[in-house]
Scaffold this motif. Structure first.
Motif, PDB file in Angstrom:
ATOM      1  N   ASP A  79       0.826  -1.203   0.000  1.00 60.63           N
ATOM      2  CA  ASP A  79       0.000   0.000   0.000  1.00 60.63           C
ATOM      3  C   ASP A  79       0.863   1.258   0.000  1.00 60.63           C
ATOM      4  OD1 ASP A  79      -2.588   1.339   0.130  1.00 60.63           O
ATOM      5  OD2 ASP A  79      -1.973   1.906   2.153  1.00 60.63           O
ATOM      6  N   GLU A 124      -2.821   3.643  -4.142  1.00 55.31           N
ATOM      7  CA  GLU A 124      -3.405   4.757  -4.888  1.00 55.31           C
ATOM      8  C   GLU A 124      -2.622   6.052  -4.693  1.00 55.31           C
ATOM      9  OE1 GLU A 124      -7.610   7.136  -4.823  1.00 55.31           O
ATOM     10  OE2 GLU A 124      -7.677   4.957  -4.654  1.00 55.31           O
ATOM     11  N   ARG A 125      -2.157   6.282  -3.475  1.00 53.19           N
ATOM     12  CA  ARG A 125      -1.359   7.480  -3.157  1.00 53.19           C
ATOM     13  C   ARG A 125      -0.084   7.036  -2.450  1.00 53.19           C
ATOM     14  NH1 ARG A 125      -4.924  11.927  -0.378  1.00 53.19           N
ATOM     15  NH2 ARG A 125      -2.878  12.865  -0.401  1.00 53.19           N
ATOM     16  N   PRO A 126       0.948   6.663  -3.183  1.00 49.66           N
ATOM     17  CA  PRO A 126       2.164   6.170  -2.535  1.00 49.66           C
ATOM     18  C   PRO A 126       2.716   7.150  -1.505  1.00 49.66           C
ATOM     19  CG  PRO A 126       2.261   5.821  -4.902  1.00 49.66           C
ATOM     20  CD  PRO A 126       1.055   6.682  -4.640  1.00 49.66           C
ATOM     21  N   ALA A 127       3.095   6.608  -0.361  1.00 44.73           N
ATOM     22  CA  ALA A 127       3.664   7.409   0.722  1.00 44.73           C
ATOM     23  C   ALA A 127       5.179   7.358   0.716  1.00 44.73           C
ATOM     24  CB  ALA A 127       3.147   6.895   2.065  1.00 44.73           C
ATOM     25  N   GLN A 165       9.987  21.050  -1.986  1.00 45.62           N
ATOM     26  CA  GLN A 165      10.083  19.662  -1.541  1.00 45.62           C
ATOM     27  C   GLN A 165      11.541  19.242  -1.462  1.00 45.62           C
ATOM     28  OE1 GLN A 165       7.366  17.806  -4.514  1.00 45.62           O
ATOM     29  NE2 GLN A 165       6.518  16.814  -2.697  1.00 45.62           N
TER      30      GLN A 165
END
Length: 166
Positions: free
Chosen positions: A49, A54-57, A86
């Motif tokens: 996950d 869906e939203r890689p951390a 960033q």
């Protein structure tokens, strides 16, 4: 970032689905090296996950030799309120003991530095345990500068719950 082939046939590449068990093994090996063998509660499912959801951390680059992952660099993006940009935080760098001395750690750090430059990240940061003299020497040789005036702070478990008022 494309796949790079190293002398001896090793590949440096971004992690892909299916690498999670090998990445977790490397994380567990790092924890044992850092004298915290029972601290890892992560799972293959959580890594899947975090890395490919869906939203890689987080993101990982690996060194693969003969179809086996033998080194990892797991990282995520940060944000500096001071620069308004960033950056990259290297969470884990690990090279299996049998493969040390081949330059895999160096090439992983160089690969991440290239990602930083390509994305315009002005900072590439990480922490290292103060007793880990070999790693500190390695990082200094790469041009890293210790941020000795900064001390990491952490709140976990019951203290975190108390702080949250729970």
């Amino acid at each position: 970032m494309p796949v790079s082939t190293l002398p001896g046939g090793a590949l440096v590449r971004a992690a892909r689905p299916g690498d999670e068990p090998a990445i977790l093994r490397c994380i567990q090996s790092l924890a044992a090296y850092e004298k915290e063998p029972d601290a890892v509660v992560n799972t293959v499912e959580r890594l899947t996950d975090a890395l490919f959801g869906e939203r890689p951390a987080a993101f990982t680059h690996v060194v693969e030799l003969d179809g086996e992952v033998v080194a990892i660099a797991l990282w995520f993006t940060t944000y500096s309120t001071w620069t308004g940009e960033q950056g990259m935080w290297l969470e884990d760098l690990w090279v299996d003991e049998a493969y040390r001395g081949r330059g895999y750690g160096r090439v992983l750090v160089q690969t991440l530095a290239a990602v930083c430059v390509e994305r315009g990240f002005p900072r590439f940061e990480w922490t290292v345990l103060d007793w880990n003299a070999p790693s500190i020497a390695f990082y200094r040789a790469l041009g890293a500068v210790g941020m000795d005036e900064w001390t990491t702070q952490r709140v976990t478990g019951a203290a975190l719950a108390r702080l949250a008022g729970r």
